[in-house]
Write a protein that holds these residues in place. Structure first.
Motif, PDB file in Angstrom:
ATOM      1  N   UNK A 154       0.829  -1.202   0.000  1.00 64.49           N
ATOM      2  CA  UNK A 154       0.000   0.000   0.000  1.00 64.49           C
ATOM      3  C   UNK A 154       0.866   1.255   0.000  1.00 64.49           C
ATOM      4  N   UNK A 155       1.879   1.273   0.846  1.00 70.18           N
ATOM      5  CA  UNK A 155       2.759   2.443   0.892  1.00 70.18           C
ATOM      6  C   UNK A 155       3.597   2.555  -0.368  1.00 70.18           C
ATOM      7  N   UNK A 156       3.936   1.427  -0.979  1.00 69.56           N
ATOM      8  CA  UNK A 156       4.656   1.462  -2.247  1.00 69.56           C
ATOM      9  C   UNK A 156       3.804   2.137  -3.327  1.00 69.56           C
ATOM     10  N   UNK A 157       2.540   1.753  -3.401  1.00 65.87           N
ATOM     11  CA  UNK A 157       1.629   2.372  -4.373  1.00 65.87           C
ATOM     12  C   UNK A 157       1.484   3.866  -4.087  1.00 65.87           C
ATOM     13  N   UNK A 158       1.361   4.223  -2.802  1.00 70.25           N
ATOM     14  CA  UNK A 158       1.223   5.631  -2.439  1.00 70.25           C
ATOM     15  C   UNK A 158       2.453   6.429  -2.850  1.00 70.25           C
ATOM     16  N   UNK A 159       3.626   5.853  -2.682  1.00 71.63           N
ATOM     17  CA  UNK A 159       4.864   6.527  -3.082  1.00 71.63           C
ATOM     18  C   UNK A 159       4.888   6.759  -4.590  1.00 71.63           C
ATOM     19  N   UNK A 160       4.468   5.744  -5.345  1.00 71.93           N
ATOM     20  CA  UNK A 160       4.435   5.880  -6.808  1.00 71.93           C
ATOM     21  C   UNK A 160       3.475   6.995  -7.220  1.00 71.93           C
ATOM     22  N   UNK A 161       2.295   7.043  -6.593  1.00 76.94           N
ATOM     23  CA  UNK A 161       1.325   8.093  -6.914  1.00 76.94           C
ATOM     24  C   UNK A 161       1.869   9.479  -6.567  1.00 76.94           C
ATOM     25  N   UNK A 162       2.456   9.607  -5.387  1.00 77.25           N
ATOM     26  CA  UNK A 162       2.983  10.908  -4.968  1.00 77.25           C
ATOM     27  C   UNK A 162       4.151  11.336  -5.849  1.00 77.25           C
ATOM     28  N   UNK A 163       4.999  10.372  -6.225  1.00 75.86           N
ATOM     29  CA  UNK A 163       6.119  10.693  -7.104  1.00 75.86           C
ATOM     30  C   UNK A 163       5.621  11.150  -8.473  1.00 75.86           C
ATOM     31  N   UNK A 164       4.619  10.447  -8.995  1.00 72.06           N
ATOM     32  CA  UNK A 164       4.043  10.837 -10.286  1.00 72.06           C
ATOM     33  C   UNK A 164       3.398  12.220 -10.196  1.00 72.06           C
ATOM     34  N   UNK A 165       2.683  12.460  -9.084  1.00 67.20           N
ATOM     35  CA  UNK A 165       2.054  13.763  -8.898  1.00 67.20           C
ATOM     36  C   UNK A 165       3.100  14.879  -8.833  1.00 67.20           C
ATOM     37  N   UNK A 166       4.187  14.624  -8.104  1.00 71.14           N
ATOM     38  CA  UNK A 166       5.230  15.640  -7.982  1.00 71.14           C
ATOM     39  C   UNK A 166       5.885  15.934  -9.328  1.00 71.14           C
ATOM     40  N   UNK A 167       6.156  14.885 -10.104  1.00 68.14           N
ATOM     41  CA  UNK A 167       6.786  15.074 -11.415  1.00 68.14           C
ATOM     42  C   UNK A 167       5.855  15.858 -12.341  1.00 68.14           C
ATOM     43  N   UNK A 168       4.565  15.501 -12.330  1.00 69.42           N
ATOM     44  CA  UNK A 168       3.593  16.210 -13.176  1.00 69.42           C
ATOM     45  C   UNK A 168       3.525  17.685 -12.795  1.00 69.42           C
ATOM     46  N   UNK A 169       3.495  17.960 -11.494  1.00 66.84           N
ATOM     47  CA  UNK A 169       3.396  19.347 -11.041  1.00 66.84           C
ATOM     48  C   UNK A 169       4.681  20.126 -11.318  1.00 66.84           C
ATOM     49  N   UNK A 170       5.820  19.450 -11.264  1.00 66.74           N
ATOM     50  CA  UNK A 170       7.082  20.117 -11.587  1.00 66.74           C
ATOM     51  C   UNK A 170       7.141  20.511 -13.060  1.00 66.74           C
TER      52      UNK A 170
END
Length: 213
Positions: free
Chosen positions: A129-145
């Motif tokens: 679950x935390x692995x999936x959350x990390x992937x989502x947050x990383x993707x969100x951060x990259x998109x926002x950057x």
């Protein structure tokens, strides 16, 4: 039940999962994060907090910048929690004695499976679950950057804020729900340690009883 009658082959099957990894991840997400009678309050709290936060972020002038900073915070927290849970899981596996493992195998969980199987599977679920959350947050951060600070989804400001709030609410609610899952991880860890201490105390009592005889 005596040790001779204990079905070790059945217990071994509990630790075997031949499903594809993505099916295991979806199964764990559904079992642990979706609302039920055990976690409806946390689910409601996460959803409400995510919606309120998203409505605020989605309607301010610097939505992209603020969302970027929040996603960074979520990513840092989720990585830290993932590391902590992985460390606890590794320590538990390393320090579980053969005697303690056997006692946990003999201890049923709601008459469905051994407590050892339920506990280890929960830690595995938490890690996924935390692995999936990390992937989502990383993707969100990259998109926002990669998104300009003055970027607009549509030319209509009301529709633009509504869409931004909707997508952010989904991400914020999921991230908050995942962080709140730490409560169950801590509870499961404490229960395992308490059970270990209780078993040791019982062993001490049996040793003293044998000496007295």
């Amino acid at each position: 039940m005596s040790e001779q009658e204990f079905d070790y082959s059945r217990v071994m099957e509990e630790f075997i999962d031949d499903r594809a990894v993505w099916k295991q991840i979806l199964g764990h997400l559904k079992a642990e994060l979706l609302p039920d009678k055990r976690n409806w309050f946390i689910f409601a709290f996460s959803a409400l907090s995510g919606i309120v936060l998203a409505m605020f972020v989605g309607t301010v002038d610097d939505t992209v910048t603020l969302a970027r900073e929040i996603s960074t915070i979520f990513l840092d927290v989720q990585i830290a929690l993932f590391g902590c849970i992985f460390a606890v899981y590794s320590i538990l596996l390393a320090f579980l004695s053969d005697k303690y493992v056997k006692k946990l195998l003999l201890l049923d969980y709601n008459s469905q499976s051994s407590y050892l199987s339920k506990s280890t599977r929960y830690y595995e679920a938490a890690l996924l679950i935390y692995f999936v959350a990390i992937i989502f947050s990383l993707a969100m951060k990259i998109i926002l950057l990669c998104t300009p600070e003055d970027f607009l989804l549509t030319s209509n400001m009301v529709l633009n804020e509504s869409l931004a709030s909707f997508f952010l609410a989904a991400y914020f609610s999921f991230s908050i729900r995942v962080i709140c899952e730490l409560k169950s991880v801590v509870a499961n860890t404490l229960l395992l340690f308490r059970s270990s201490i209780a078993f040791k105390i019982r062993d001490f009592a049996e040793e003293d009883s044998n000496i007295g005889q």
